[in-house]
Design an enzyme around this catalytic site. Sequence first.
Site, PDB file in Angstrom:
ATOM      1  N   TYR A  64       0.871  -1.086   0.105  1.00  0.00           N
ATOM      2  CA  TYR A  64       0.001   0.226  -0.168  1.00  0.00           C
ATOM      3  C   TYR A  64       0.890   1.203  -0.044  1.00  0.00           C
ATOM      4  CZ  TYR A  64      -4.438  -2.373   0.154  1.00  0.00           C
ATOM      5  OH  TYR A  64      -5.345  -3.104  -0.395  1.00  0.00           O
ATOM      6  N   HIS A  69     -14.976   2.915  -1.338  1.00  0.00           N
ATOM      7  CA  HIS A  69     -13.900   2.161  -0.996  1.00  0.00           C
ATOM      8  C   HIS A  69     -12.904   2.517   0.191  1.00  0.00           C
ATOM      9  CE1 HIS A  69     -15.385  -0.969  -4.338  1.00  0.00           C
ATOM     10  NE2 HIS A  69     -16.241  -1.001  -3.217  1.00  0.00           N
ATOM     11  N   GLY A  85     -15.429   3.457 -16.535  1.00  0.00           N
ATOM     12  CA  GLY A  85     -14.264   2.520 -16.067  1.00  0.00           C
ATOM     13  C   GLY A  85     -14.519   1.597 -14.962  1.00  0.00           C
ATOM     14  N   THR A  86     -15.477   1.055 -14.888  1.00  0.00           N
ATOM     15  CA  THR A  86     -15.635  -0.086 -14.030  1.00  0.00           C
ATOM     16  C   THR A  86     -16.241  -1.381 -14.665  1.00  0.00           C
ATOM     17  OG1 THR A  86     -16.754  -1.065 -11.882  1.00  0.00           O
ATOM     18  CG2 THR A  86     -17.916   0.763 -13.337  1.00  0.00           C
ATOM     19  N   GLU A 141     -13.707  -1.782 -22.974  1.00  0.00           N
ATOM     20  CA  GLU A 141     -14.094  -2.909 -22.995  1.00  0.00           C
ATOM     21  C   GLU A 141     -15.258  -3.383 -22.418  1.00  0.00           C
ATOM     22  OE1 GLU A 141     -11.675  -5.655 -23.671  1.00  0.00           O
ATOM     23  OE2 GLU A 141     -10.027  -4.037 -24.070  1.00  0.00           O
TER      24      GLU A 141
HETATM   25  P1  OAD Z   1     -11.630  -3.181 -12.611  1.00  0.00           P
HETATM   26  O1  OAD Z   1      -9.919  -3.337 -12.936  1.00  0.00           O
HETATM   27  O2  OAD Z   1     -12.534  -4.254 -12.199  1.00  0.00           O
HETATM   28  O3  OAD Z   1     -12.059  -2.733 -13.943  1.00  0.00           O
HETATM   29  C1  OAD Z   1     -11.557  -1.548 -14.600  1.00  0.00           C
HETATM   30  C2  OAD Z   1     -12.485  -1.099 -15.923  1.00  0.00           C
HETATM   31  O4  OAD Z   1     -11.885  -0.151 -16.493  1.00  0.00           O
HETATM   32  C3  OAD Z   1     -12.543  -2.286 -16.847  1.00  0.00           C
HETATM   33  O5  OAD Z   1     -13.701  -2.341 -17.340  1.00  0.00           O
HETATM   34  C4  OAD Z   1     -11.478  -1.615 -18.046  1.00  0.00           C
HETATM   35  O6  OAD Z   1     -12.075  -2.222 -19.332  1.00  0.00           O
HETATM   36  C5  OAD Z   1     -11.764  -0.167 -17.949  1.00  0.00           C
HETATM   37  N1  OAD Z   1     -10.729   0.726 -18.442  1.00  0.00           N
HETATM   38  C6  OAD Z   1      -9.368   0.505 -18.681  1.00  0.00           C
HETATM   39  N2  OAD Z   1      -8.728   1.375 -19.168  1.00  0.00           N
HETATM   40  C7  OAD Z   1      -9.861   2.565 -19.266  1.00  0.00           C
HETATM   41  C8  OAD Z   1      -9.776   3.762 -19.598  1.00  0.00           C
HETATM   42  N3  OAD Z   1      -8.736   4.487 -20.122  1.00  0.00           N
HETATM   43  N4  OAD Z   1     -10.945   4.466 -19.732  1.00  0.00           N
HETATM   44  C9  OAD Z   1     -12.102   3.976 -19.183  1.00  0.00           C
HETATM   45  N5  OAD Z   1     -12.104   2.694 -18.800  1.00  0.00           N
HETATM   46  C10 OAD Z   1     -11.119   1.884 -18.693  1.00  0.00           C
HETATM   47  O7  OAD Z   1     -11.815  -1.998 -11.657  1.00  0.00           O
HETATM   48  P2  OAD Z   1     -13.069  -1.642 -10.748  1.00  0.00           P
HETATM   49  O8  OAD Z   1     -14.225  -1.779 -11.492  1.00  0.00           O
HETATM   50  O9  OAD Z   1     -12.872  -0.083 -10.403  1.00  0.00           O
HETATM   51  O10 OAD Z   1     -11.997  -3.094  -4.671  1.00  0.00           O
HETATM   52  O11 OAD Z   1     -13.112  -2.533  -9.509  1.00  0.00           O
HETATM   53  C11 OAD Z   1     -13.746  -2.477  -8.386  1.00  0.00           C
HETATM   54  C12 OAD Z   1     -13.114  -2.849  -7.177  1.00  0.00           C
HETATM   55  O12 OAD Z   1     -12.566  -4.168  -7.211  1.00  0.00           O
HETATM   56  C13 OAD Z   1     -12.181  -1.823  -6.744  1.00  0.00           C
HETATM   57  O13 OAD Z   1     -12.693  -0.815  -6.191  1.00  0.00           O
HETATM   58  C14 OAD Z   1     -11.120  -2.832  -5.763  1.00  0.00           C
HETATM   59  C15 OAD Z   1     -11.110  -4.046  -6.746  1.00  0.00           C
HETATM   60  O14 OAD Z   1     -10.781  -5.057  -6.069  1.00  0.00           O
HETATM   61  C16 OAD Z   1     -11.226  -2.952  -3.498  1.00  0.00           C
HETATM   62  O15 OAD Z   1     -10.274  -2.784  -3.494  1.00  0.00           O
HETATM   63  C17 OAD Z   1     -12.196  -3.058  -2.328  1.00  0.00           C
END
Ligand code: OAD
Length: 297
Positions: free
Chosen positions: A116, A169, A243-244, A271
């Site tokens: 971290y 989070h 972006g999630t 994606e």
């Molecule tokens: P993810 O890594 O699961 O998803 C990221 C998303 O961003 C994916 O759908 C990618 O395709 C997209 N992405 C990548 N580059 C991008 C760009 N330049 N512009 C837009 N989108 C892009 O991340 P989260 O959905 O945030 O939790 O993950 C959710 C939670 O899982 C996080 O908060 C974290 C993780 O484990 C904890 O730590 C509790």
Amino acid sequence: MHSEHDGMNPTASASESAIASTSAFACAIPDGERNQAQRQGASSASDASDAGIAAAHAWLRDARHVVVFTGAGVSAESGIPTFRDALTGLWARFDPQALATEEGFRADPTLVWRWYAERRAAVANARPNAAHEAIARYEARGGRRVDVVTQNVDGLHRRAGSHRVLELHGDITRVKCLDGCGAPEPIDPAFDWRGDAREPPPCPRCGAPLRPDVVWFGEFLSEAALAEAQRAASSCDAMLVVGTSALVYPAAELPVLARRSGARLVVVDPERTAIDDIADAVVRAPAAVALPSLLAE
Ligand code: OAD
């Protein structure tokens, strides 16, 4: 790319089945990260149409209350890695069980603390990108309420100038007592854990190790923050999801709530995501490319 739906099809929605399979308030590791293959296989979805982007722009321009719901992808162009991208995602290289759970921290506090500390240093060196800035400008322009609900712990929305930000989070720059001894949480917003500390320092009140003030898997989100986010999701006219992967609950339930309450749902992601099937429009582009024009006047 763009897809239009008159209604949502719960049986086709990965998010709906995930709701049923996880606790309402705890943060769970997605089932074996199984959606990776599903996501990769689906990444060739149709291209965004100009008509779809124009419609999304009009919904966001005319809405009186918008929730911008963000995940790691909104910070990707600031140089902060996402979690689930196949090659660069943190969970492709590191074990979430060891690094993002209380059991992992208790088993090896030094390892988790250092991991971290490195991420915190990376966040400190990163700058908000054009997507964060477009969202902040959109709020500043007025004419509507804009709530940012983010799963990110990097603070980049606030640093870009967004004022109404709910960080579901936590915040990687803060710390709290591992044993929750009652010391104020977070203990000291100005706590400097970059320094030389290679081990978790002791809680000033009870001596237990300090830990990052983030939500780990298996932990509960702040009930107040989640309730506020749910209220905003059920009362907004439009939700912009950026972006999630929409795989981690309960946060990923918010777009479903918004859609059920009649809001327009716009997804921006290069994606395929778990909520594309219930979206009114899907813009298949990086956030820093899409948002400045999508949120322009
Ligand atoms: P993810 O890594 O699961 O998803 C990221 C998303 O961003 C994916 O759908 C990618 O395709 C997209 N992405 C990548 N580059 C991008 C760009 N330049 N512009 C837009 N989108 C892009 O991340 P989260 O959905 O945030 O939790 O993950 C959710 C939670 O899982 C996080 O908060 C974290 C993780 O484990 C904890 O730590 C509790």
